[in-house]
Design an enzyme around this catalytic site. Sequence first.
Site, PDB file in Angstrom:
ATOM      1  N   THR A 210       0.708  -1.305   0.005  1.00  0.00           N
ATOM      2  CA  THR A 210      -0.015  -0.227   0.073  1.00  0.00           C
ATOM      3  C   THR A 210       0.936   1.381  -0.011  1.00  0.00           C
ATOM      4  OG1 THR A 210      -1.645  -1.292   1.171  1.00  0.00           O
ATOM      5  CG2 THR A 210      -1.932   1.258   1.266  1.00  0.00           C
TER       6      THR A 210
ATOM      7  N   LYS B 151      -7.812   1.447  -3.047  1.00  0.00           N
ATOM      8  CA  LYS B 151      -7.334   0.812  -1.552  1.00  0.00           C
ATOM      9  C   LYS B 151      -7.564   2.028  -0.637  1.00  0.00           C
ATOM     10  CE  LYS B 151      -5.178  -1.285   1.622  1.00  0.00           C
ATOM     11  NZ  LYS B 151      -5.354  -2.365   2.038  1.00  0.00           N
TER      12      LYS B 151
ATOM     13  N   LYS C   6      -1.733   4.952   8.634  1.00  0.00           N
ATOM     14  CA  LYS C   6      -0.822   4.955   7.279  1.00  0.00           C
ATOM     15  C   LYS C   6      -1.815   5.086   6.115  1.00  0.00           C
ATOM     16  CE  LYS C   6       1.578   2.252   4.166  1.00  0.00           C
ATOM     17  NZ  LYS C   6       2.243   0.971   3.757  1.00  0.00           N
TER      18      LYS C   6
HETATM   19  P1  NAD Z   1       6.062  -5.777   7.024  1.00  0.00           P
HETATM   20  O1  NAD Z   1       6.679  -4.762   7.799  1.00  0.00           O
HETATM   21  O2  NAD Z   1       5.610  -6.932   7.914  1.00  0.00           O
HETATM   22  O3  NAD Z   1       6.913  -6.261   5.870  1.00  0.00           O
HETATM   23  C1  NAD Z   1       7.678  -5.624   5.162  1.00  0.00           C
HETATM   24  C2  NAD Z   1       8.919  -6.243   4.755  1.00  0.00           C
HETATM   25  O4  NAD Z   1       9.643  -5.360   3.801  1.00  0.00           O
HETATM   26  C3  NAD Z   1       9.691  -6.436   6.013  1.00  0.00           C
HETATM   27  O5  NAD Z   1      10.027  -7.743   6.198  1.00  0.00           O
HETATM   28  C4  NAD Z   1      10.992  -5.512   5.675  1.00  0.00           C
HETATM   29  O6  NAD Z   1      12.239  -6.006   6.234  1.00  0.00           O
HETATM   30  C5  NAD Z   1      11.164  -5.767   4.081  1.00  0.00           C
HETATM   31  N1  NAD Z   1      11.791  -4.383   3.469  1.00  0.00           N
HETATM   32  C6  NAD Z   1      12.087  -3.216   3.968  1.00  0.00           C
HETATM   33  N2  NAD Z   1      12.687  -2.493   2.780  1.00  0.00           N
HETATM   34  C7  NAD Z   1      13.170  -3.623   2.197  1.00  0.00           C
HETATM   35  C8  NAD Z   1      13.919  -3.487   0.753  1.00  0.00           C
HETATM   36  N3  NAD Z   1      14.634  -2.405   0.360  1.00  0.00           N
HETATM   37  N4  NAD Z   1      14.267  -4.678   0.359  1.00  0.00           N
HETATM   38  C9  NAD Z   1      13.498  -5.705   0.791  1.00  0.00           C
HETATM   39  N5  NAD Z   1      12.751  -5.929   1.764  1.00  0.00           N
HETATM   40  C10 NAD Z   1      12.575  -4.704   2.519  1.00  0.00           C
HETATM   41  O7  NAD Z   1       4.694  -5.259   6.679  1.00  0.00           O
HETATM   42  P2  NAD Z   1       3.449  -6.164   6.032  1.00  0.00           P
HETATM   43  O8  NAD Z   1       2.477  -6.114   7.265  1.00  0.00           O
HETATM   44  O9  NAD Z   1       3.958  -7.356   5.471  1.00  0.00           O
HETATM   45  O10 NAD Z   1       2.708  -5.036   4.914  1.00  0.00           O
HETATM   46  C11 NAD Z   1       3.465  -4.686   3.717  1.00  0.00           C
HETATM   47  C12 NAD Z   1       2.450  -3.963   2.891  1.00  0.00           C
HETATM   48  O11 NAD Z   1       1.161  -4.524   2.801  1.00  0.00           O
HETATM   49  C13 NAD Z   1       2.404  -2.503   3.443  1.00  0.00           C
HETATM   50  O12 NAD Z   1       2.599  -1.497   2.691  1.00  0.00           O
HETATM   51  C14 NAD Z   1       1.070  -2.666   4.223  1.00  0.00           C
HETATM   52  O13 NAD Z   1       0.561  -1.252   4.303  1.00  0.00           O
HETATM   53  C15 NAD Z   1       0.216  -3.393   3.162  1.00  0.00           C
HETATM   54  N6  NAD Z   1      -0.741  -4.173   3.855  1.00  0.00           N
HETATM   55  C16 NAD Z   1      -0.645  -4.728   5.276  1.00  0.00           C
HETATM   56  C17 NAD Z   1      -1.784  -5.361   5.718  1.00  0.00           C
HETATM   57  C18 NAD Z   1      -1.566  -5.902   7.099  1.00  0.00           C
HETATM   58  O14 NAD Z   1      -2.530  -6.541   7.785  1.00  0.00           O
HETATM   59  N7  NAD Z   1      -0.413  -6.274   7.638  1.00  0.00           N
HETATM   60  C19 NAD Z   1      -3.000  -5.488   5.071  1.00  0.00           C
HETATM   61  C20 NAD Z   1      -3.117  -4.983   3.571  1.00  0.00           C
HETATM   62  C21 NAD Z   1      -1.999  -4.105   3.143  1.00  0.00           C
END
Ligand code: NAD
Length: 305
Positions: A102, A177, A252
């Site tokens: 997102t 979204k 966010k």
């Molecule tokens: P998270 O923080 O658990 O995962 C993000 C991952 O990206 C981490 O493991 C981090 O180490 C990695 N990362 C960061 N920078 C990086 C880079 N340069 N190269 C490689 N890896 C890198 O977050 P999440 O909960 O998995 O969410 C991911 C996305 O999905 C976000 O944009 C969030 O808004 C969206 N989202 C999350 C949910 C939820 O319920 N968690 C629901 C819908 C959407």
Amino acid sequence: MPVRDAKLEFTEGTAMKIGFIGLGNMGAPMAANLAKAGYQVTGFDVADVDVEGVTKAGSAVEAARGADCVITMLPNGDILRALAADIIPAMAQGAALIDCSTVDVESARAVAQEAENAGLLAVDAPVSGGVGGASAGTLTFMAGGSDAAFAKAAPLFDVMGQKAVHCGTAGAGQAAKICNNMILGVTMIATCEAFALADKLGLDRQKMFDVVSTSSGYSWSMNAYCPAPGIGPQSPADNDYKPGFAADLMLKDLRLSQQAAEAVDADTPMGQMARDLYQKFVETEDGNGRDFSAMLPRFEKRRRS
Ligand code: NAD
């Protein structure tokens, strides 16, 4: 037929190669589901994560090189832009860059433009459904990009989700979204403040649920994710408001909605108020680390001023 049901048709060596970058709470189970369905998945995360069935790459560029599709699942638009600048030159002509994070609409459009300039297909495809949906393969994808890009990504959406809507050109997925989540933030607040008012009026919570869930005040927040413990279906309220969908993630998304509203001069007073309330809740009250439905105990404790 969904690809999920067709997995026996894959034979070794013919499966599409997927690079998966960002193996966090969402990305890890999504990548695992693709591997389980027979795709060759090479993954990379700066946090050095192990995911069942996924081959670990030493860098994002290594994960992207030679892949038919690269999926990114990252925290925000700045990280996405920086990563895209690194991996796009390494990707094969005609490959697809599918961003499921997102992020702000502007970043989604900028990355898509950069990818298309390099001869790649690009899709912004944020998801709804949370960690549970990512694990179960029941996410909803809202996608923006060309028909060809969507067609290339669609079989992967079938594996990772239950529904994919092609919303329009680049950025349309992110637009859908943030509009959806702006509605969600506003209705959750409305549902919580109504429960707190009902309490003070002496109305039983179960009766309140029985009426509203079958009347014109019904919503996903009330009917599927009721913020009152012990009422309605199981929800984070029944688990001491452990997320679920964390209040800081809602903040966010509400911030992204207001950033977009400012960019296009749209009047969104309810979205703005929801952003302000969640900001206060997360930054100065006890909302950080709690589910976004913990707005109910917040309202319970408060008086009018
Ligand atoms: P998270 O923080 O658990 O995962 C993000 C991952 O990206 C981490 O493991 C981090 O180490 C990695 N990362 C960061 N920078 C990086 C880079 N340069 N190269 C490689 N890896 C890198 O977050 P999440 O909960 O998995 O969410 C991911 C996305 O999905 C976000 O944009 C969030 O808004 C969206 N989202 C999350 C949910 C939820 O319920 N968690 C629901 C819908 C959407």
